[in-house]
Write a protein that holds these residues in place. Structure first.
Motif, PDB file in Angstrom:
ATOM      1  N   PRO A  12       0.819  -1.210   0.000  1.00 26.50           N
ATOM      2  CA  PRO A  12       0.000   0.000   0.000  1.00 26.50           C
ATOM      3  C   PRO A  12       0.852   1.257   0.000  1.00 26.50           C
ATOM      4  CG  PRO A  12       0.084  -0.916   2.194  1.00 26.50           C
ATOM      5  CD  PRO A  12       0.833  -1.877   1.307  1.00 26.50           C
ATOM      6  N   GLN A  13       0.268   2.337  -0.463  1.00 32.53           N
ATOM      7  CA  GLN A  13       0.983   3.607  -0.475  1.00 32.53           C
ATOM      8  C   GLN A  13       1.094   4.179   0.940  1.00 32.53           C
ATOM      9  OE1 GLN A  13      -0.704   6.461  -3.150  1.00 32.53           O
ATOM     10  NE2 GLN A  13       0.866   7.991  -2.797  1.00 32.53           N
TER      11      GLN A  13
ATOM     12  N   GLY B  40       9.962   8.075   5.634  1.00 32.06           N
ATOM     13  CA  GLY B  40       8.989   7.576   4.669  1.00 32.06           C
ATOM     14  C   GLY B  40       9.606   6.638   3.655  1.00 32.06           C
ATOM     15  N   GLY B  41      10.786   6.992   3.153  1.00 28.90           N
ATOM     16  CA  GLY B  41      11.447   6.156   2.160  1.00 28.90           C
ATOM     17  C   GLY B  41      11.919   4.839   2.735  1.00 28.90           C
ATOM     18  N   GLU B  42      12.464   4.884   3.973  1.00 29.84           N
ATOM     19  CA  GLU B  42      12.909   3.654   4.615  1.00 29.84           C
ATOM     20  C   GLU B  42      11.727   2.712   4.868  1.00 29.84           C
ATOM     21  OE1 GLU B  42      16.633   5.741   7.061  1.00 29.84           O
ATOM     22  OE2 GLU B  42      14.666   5.477   8.001  1.00 29.84           O
ATOM     23  N   LEU B  43      10.624   3.279   5.353  1.00 31.44           N
ATOM     24  CA  LEU B  43       9.447   2.462   5.630  1.00 31.44           C
ATOM     25  C   LEU B  43       8.890   1.847   4.354  1.00 31.44           C
ATOM     26  CD1 LEU B  43       7.367   1.393   7.630  1.00 31.44           C
ATOM     27  CD2 LEU B  43       6.074   3.517   7.318  1.00 31.44           C
ATOM     28  N   GLN B  44       8.955   2.597   3.246  1.00 30.52           N
ATOM     29  CA  GLN B  44       8.448   2.075   1.987  1.00 30.52           C
ATOM     30  C   GLN B  44       9.209   0.824   1.562  1.00 30.52           C
ATOM     31  OE1 GLN B  44       8.255   5.083  -1.092  1.00 30.52           O
ATOM     32  NE2 GLN B  44       6.302   4.289  -1.767  1.00 30.52           N
ATOM     33  N   ARG B  45      10.508   0.823   1.762  1.00 32.20           N
ATOM     34  CA  ARG B  45      11.303  -0.349   1.426  1.00 32.20           C
ATOM     35  C   ARG B  45      10.976  -1.528   2.349  1.00 32.20           C
ATOM     36  NH1 ARG B  45      16.969   2.098   2.111  1.00 32.20           N
ATOM     37  NH2 ARG B  45      17.708  -0.016   1.721  1.00 32.20           N
ATOM     38  N   VAL B  46      10.724  -1.248   3.613  1.00 30.51           N
ATOM     39  CA  VAL B  46      10.379  -2.306   4.561  1.00 30.51           C
ATOM     40  C   VAL B  46       9.022  -2.912   4.220  1.00 30.51           C
ATOM     41  CG1 VAL B  46       9.830  -2.789   6.983  1.00 30.51           C
ATOM     42  CG2 VAL B  46      11.825  -1.378   6.410  1.00 30.51           C
ATOM     43  N   VAL B  47       8.069  -2.072   3.844  1.00 26.83           N
ATOM     44  CA  VAL B  47       6.744  -2.575   3.484  1.00 26.83           C
ATOM     45  C   VAL B  47       6.822  -3.424   2.218  1.00 26.83           C
ATOM     46  CG1 VAL B  47       4.417  -1.892   2.788  1.00 26.83           C
ATOM     47  CG2 VAL B  47       5.544  -0.717   4.671  1.00 26.83           C
TER      48      VAL B  47
ATOM     49  N   SER C  79       7.031   6.375  -4.279  1.00 27.24           N
ATOM     50  CA  SER C  79       6.600   7.769  -4.054  1.00 27.24           C
ATOM     51  C   SER C  79       7.432   8.488  -3.000  1.00 27.24           C
ATOM     52  CB  SER C  79       5.122   7.798  -3.654  1.00 27.24           C
ATOM     53  OG  SER C  79       4.907   7.061  -2.464  1.00 27.24           O
ATOM     54  N   ALA C  80       8.001   7.748  -2.027  1.00 25.22           N
ATOM     55  CA  ALA C  80       8.763   8.396  -0.958  1.00 25.22           C
ATOM     56  C   ALA C  80      10.267   8.170  -1.096  1.00 25.22           C
ATOM     57  CB  ALA C  80       8.286   7.883   0.411  1.00 25.22           C
ATOM     58  N   LEU C  81      10.693   7.619  -2.233  1.00 25.44           N
ATOM     59  CA  LEU C  81      12.096   7.265  -2.405  1.00 25.44           C
ATOM     60  C   LEU C  81      12.846   8.296  -3.237  1.00 25.44           C
ATOM     61  CD1 LEU C  81      11.725   3.450  -3.190  1.00 25.44           C
ATOM     62  CD2 LEU C  81      12.164   4.521  -0.980  1.00 25.44           C
ATOM     63  N   ASP C  82      14.153   8.476  -2.918  1.00 22.49           N
ATOM     64  CA  ASP C  82      14.992   9.297  -3.775  1.00 22.49           C
ATOM     65  C   ASP C  82      15.270   8.526  -5.063  1.00 22.49           C
ATOM     66  OD1 ASP C  82      17.495   7.671  -3.512  1.00 22.49           O
ATOM     67  OD2 ASP C  82      17.365   8.316  -1.429  1.00 22.49           O
ATOM     68  N   ILE C  83      15.852   9.218  -6.032  1.00 16.48           N
ATOM     69  CA  ILE C  83      15.983   8.641  -7.362  1.00 16.48           C
ATOM     70  C   ILE C  83      16.835   7.367  -7.356  1.00 16.48           C
ATOM     71  CG2 ILE C  83      17.958  10.097  -7.985  1.00 16.48           C
ATOM     72  CD1 ILE C  83      16.757  10.162 -10.853  1.00 16.48           C
ATOM     73  N   GLY C  84      17.856   7.333  -6.498  1.00 21.29           N
ATOM     74  CA  GLY C  84      18.697   6.141  -6.447  1.00 21.29           C
ATOM     75  C   GLY C  84      17.941   4.930  -5.930  1.00 21.29           C
ATOM     76  N   HIS C  85      17.193   5.124  -4.837  1.00 19.08           N
ATOM     77  CA  HIS C  85      16.430   4.010  -4.286  1.00 19.08           C
ATOM     78  C   HIS C  85      15.240   3.657  -5.173  1.00 19.08           C
ATOM     79  CE1 HIS C  85      18.545   4.818  -0.337  1.00 19.08           C
ATOM     80  NE2 HIS C  85      18.637   3.501  -0.464  1.00 19.08           N
ATOM     81  N   GLN C  86      14.698   4.633  -5.901  1.00 16.32           N
ATOM     82  CA  GLN C  86      13.644   4.318  -6.859  1.00 16.32           C
ATOM     83  C   GLN C  86      14.148   3.295  -7.867  1.00 16.32           C
ATOM     84  OE1 GLN C  86      11.896   7.685  -8.849  1.00 16.32           O
ATOM     85  NE2 GLN C  86      11.642   8.837  -6.951  1.00 16.32           N
ATOM     86  N   GLN C  87      15.310   3.585  -8.455  1.00 19.73           N
ATOM     87  CA  GLN C  87      15.873   2.682  -9.454  1.00 19.73           C
ATOM     88  C   GLN C  87      16.167   1.311  -8.858  1.00 19.73           C
ATOM     89  OE1 GLN C  87      19.233   5.078 -10.685  1.00 19.73           O
ATOM     90  NE2 GLN C  87      18.157   5.814 -12.507  1.00 19.73           N
TER      91      GLN C  87
END
Length: 274
Positions: free
Chosen positions: A99-100, A158-165, A184-192
């Motif tokens: 989920p978002q 937010g970005g760390e939690l998104q990866r954990v989820v 949506s909450a990740l920087d460009i490096g973690h997005q990729q």
């Protein structure tokens, strides 16, 4: 983030032509307001389909209906399971949703949160096994989360939690992975890194991915097929080159854009008003 190993467990073999998910004439209303209007789609096993469309077009609602998390009318079949008629536990053995806006229990650690992804595979009143721990360890390694495992999940960014989820969803070992704005909450490096990881798991293990994405360029790069929703209806469905046209994006998004053809998909660039 480490490179995904090649010895990951594969999902049950399915013919490339076989549909992992179908829905026919799907309707959803929330609080008496119609959201989806007769959506019909069939998703080939092992493929990546990107759901795109303006805010409020029904992308998230469609994902939740496919996962059986909200009431719907119509017919949905996910690898032989009818979500509207199945228990949550049965569905969760096959379908995982990221989920978002995840709900995180107070006091739970990152490792405990990821381990919750194994719940559908643990017998009622049972406890996790060595196999469950192995799956969790592998997911933690793949997503580079070793430094977070002992932290309380509610203290993460937010970005760390998104990866954990995402890790929790992958720990379910699903056949179908539903992603709601996964970067949506990740920087460009973690997005990729996250998108490449999911795509590598798709290619290695036959995972079927349906991802709601705002970034049309990323949606085109990773999605072999795009489904464009507009006001709860399918406005276009097909390869990125056919769906992402300047005229269509102007009409659906009310946006001035330039669409560029690249070797890895279409790039959509916003244009300033003259």
């Amino acid at each position: 983030m480490s490179t995904p190993p090649t010895d990951s467990p594969r999902h049950p073999e399915r013919s490339p032509a076989e549909a992992a998910l179908t829905c026919r004439d799907l309707h959803v209303a929330r609080d008496g307001v119609p959201i989806l209007h007769g959506v019909t789609m069939s998703v080939r096993a092992g493929s990546w389909v990107s759901l795109v469309g303006p805010n409020g077009s029904g992308k998230t609602t469609l994902l939740y209906a496919l996962a059986g998390l909200i009431p719907s009318d119509g017919d949905v079949d996910v690898v032989g399971i009818r979500p509207q008629r199945s228990t949550r536990r049965t569905i969760a053995r096959t379908v995982a949703i990221m989920p978002q806006r995840p709900v995180v229990p107070d006091g739970v650690t990152v490792r405990e949160l990821i381990l919750l992804g194994r719940t559908p595979h643990i017998p009622r009143f049972g406890t996790e096994t060595a196999r469950d721990a192995e799956v969790v360890d592998r997911v933690i390694d793949r997503l580079g989360l070793h430094d977070f495992t002992g932290r309380t999940a509610t203290t993460l960014s937010g970005g760390e939690l998104q990866r954990v989820v995402l890790a929790r969803a992958l720990a379910q070992e699903p056949e179908v992975l539903l992603l709601d704005e996964p970067t949506s909450a990740l920087d460009i490096g973690h997005q990729q890194q996250v998108l490449e990881l999911v795509d590598s798991m798709r290619l290695e293990g036959g995972l079927t991915v349906i991802a709601a994405m705002h970034d049309l360029t990323s949606a085109s790069q990773y999605g072999e097929r795009l489904i464009l929703l507009d006001e709860g209806r399918v406005a276009a469905d097909g390869p990125p080159a056919r769906v992402l046209t300047t005229d269509r994006l102007d009409r659906v998004y009310d946006a001035r854009v330039e669409v560029l053809d690249r070797h890895d998909g279409r790039a959509v660039l916003p244009l300033r008003s003259p």
